[in-house]
Design a protein around this motif. Structure first.
Motif, mmCIF file in Angstrom:
data_model
loop_
_atom_site.group_PDB
_atom_site.id
_atom_site.type_symbol
_atom_site.label_atom_id
_atom_site.label_comp_id
_atom_site.label_asym_id
_atom_site.label_seq_id
_atom_site.Cartn_x
_atom_site.Cartn_y
_atom_site.Cartn_z
ATOM 1 N N THR A 251 0.800 -1.295 0.074
ATOM 2 C CA THR A 251 -0.093 0.064 -0.012
ATOM 3 C C THR A 251 0.868 1.222 -0.015
ATOM 4 O OG1 THR A 251 -0.124 0.146 2.325
ATOM 5 C CG2 THR A 251 -1.934 -1.124 1.131
ATOM 6 N N GLY A 252 2.133 1.183 0.383
ATOM 7 C CA GLY A 252 2.844 2.183 0.644
ATOM 8 C C GLY A 252 2.610 3.071 2.048
ATOM 9 N N ALA A 253 2.031 2.761 2.599
ATOM 10 C CA ALA A 253 1.610 3.255 3.964
ATOM 11 C C ALA A 253 2.568 3.119 4.783
ATOM 12 C CB ALA A 253 0.369 2.575 4.560
ATOM 13 N N VAL A 254 2.942 4.218 5.570
ATOM 14 C CA VAL A 254 4.175 4.356 6.605
ATOM 15 C C VAL A 254 3.416 4.149 7.804
ATOM 16 C CG1 VAL A 254 6.117 5.662 7.428
ATOM 17 C CG2 VAL A 254 5.632 5.422 4.924
ATOM 18 N N ASP A 255 4.340 3.468 8.927
ATOM 19 C CA ASP A 255 4.004 3.127 9.989
ATOM 20 C C ASP A 255 5.201 2.903 11.148
ATOM 21 O OD1 ASP A 255 2.515 2.775 12.332
ATOM 22 O OD2 ASP A 255 1.127 1.553 11.305
ATOM 23 N N PHE A 256 4.857 2.661 12.304
ATOM 24 C CA PHE A 256 6.335 2.197 13.278
ATOM 25 C C PHE A 256 6.029 0.534 13.689
ATOM 26 C CE2 PHE A 256 5.975 6.681 13.113
ATOM 27 C CZ PHE A 256 7.448 7.001 13.269
ATOM 28 N N LEU A 257 7.092 -0.035 13.967
ATOM 29 C CA LEU A 257 6.932 -1.394 14.355
ATOM 30 C C LEU A 257 6.810 -1.321 15.654
ATOM 31 C CD1 LEU A 257 8.948 -4.167 13.010
ATOM 32 C CD2 LEU A 257 8.475 -4.141 15.556
ATOM 33 N N LYS A 258 5.654 -1.889 16.340
ATOM 34 C CA LYS A 258 5.380 -1.684 17.796
ATOM 35 C C LYS A 258 6.044 -2.959 18.496
ATOM 36 C CE LYS A 258 1.652 -1.011 20.965
ATOM 37 N NZ LYS A 258 0.108 -0.865 21.228
ATOM 38 N N GLU A 259 5.672 -4.158 17.982
ATOM 39 C CA GLU A 259 6.379 -5.318 18.563
ATOM 40 C C GLU A 259 6.174 -6.454 17.605
ATOM 41 O OE1 GLU A 259 2.365 -6.746 21.279
ATOM 42 O OE2 GLU A 259 3.740 -5.251 21.957
ATOM 43 N N ALA A 260 6.899 -7.508 17.719
ATOM 44 C CA ALA A 260 6.890 -8.525 17.125
ATOM 45 C C ALA A 260 6.804 -9.903 17.859
ATOM 46 C CB ALA A 260 8.397 -8.926 15.958
ATOM 47 N N HIS A 261 6.021 -10.875 17.768
ATOM 48 C CA HIS A 261 5.697 -12.237 18.360
ATOM 49 C C HIS A 261 6.370 -13.299 17.578
ATOM 50 C CE1 HIS A 261 2.969 -9.769 20.942
ATOM 51 N NE2 HIS A 261 2.477 -9.330 19.896
ATOM 52 N N THR A 262 7.300 -13.509 18.017
ATOM 53 C CA THR A 262 8.199 -14.699 17.056
ATOM 54 C C THR A 262 8.344 -15.915 18.098
ATOM 55 O OG1 THR A 262 10.196 -13.614 17.318
ATOM 56 C CG2 THR A 262 8.998 -13.175 15.380
ATOM 57 N N ASP A 263 8.110 -16.019 19.368
ATOM 58 C CA ASP A 263 8.214 -17.181 20.152
ATOM 59 C C ASP A 263 7.570 -18.250 19.537
ATOM 60 O OD1 ASP A 263 9.043 -15.156 22.002
ATOM 61 O OD2 ASP A 263 7.185 -14.952 23.045
#
Length: 65
Positions: free
Chosen positions: A22-34
């Motif tokens: 989409t080209g939308a810009v945002d910030f990475l809040k958290e990643a759940h990779t457990d």
């Protein structure tokens, strides 16, 4: 576990990212990779973005800056 964007850049909490579709810009809040394999961590919707509140797969994102 480290996660990588579609260009193989490491993604960290707080980084600015663009959603490739989409080209939308945002910030990475958290990643759940457990309990995920490296392949799953790259392709499953495990990354939560701050402003949109939606989960994305790291392969769908492009790190900015």
């Amino acid at each position: 576990m480290k996660i990588y964007d579609r260009n193989r850049n490491v993604l960290n909490q707080g980084q600015r990212v663009m959603i490739a579709a989409t080209g939308a810009v945002d910030f990475l809040k958290e990643a759940h990779t457990d309990n995920m394999t490296p392949y799953q961590a790259e392709h499953e919707k495990c990354v939560l973005l701050a402003n949109s509140g939606e989960h994305y797969a790291p392969i769908e994102l492009i790190r900015l800056g």
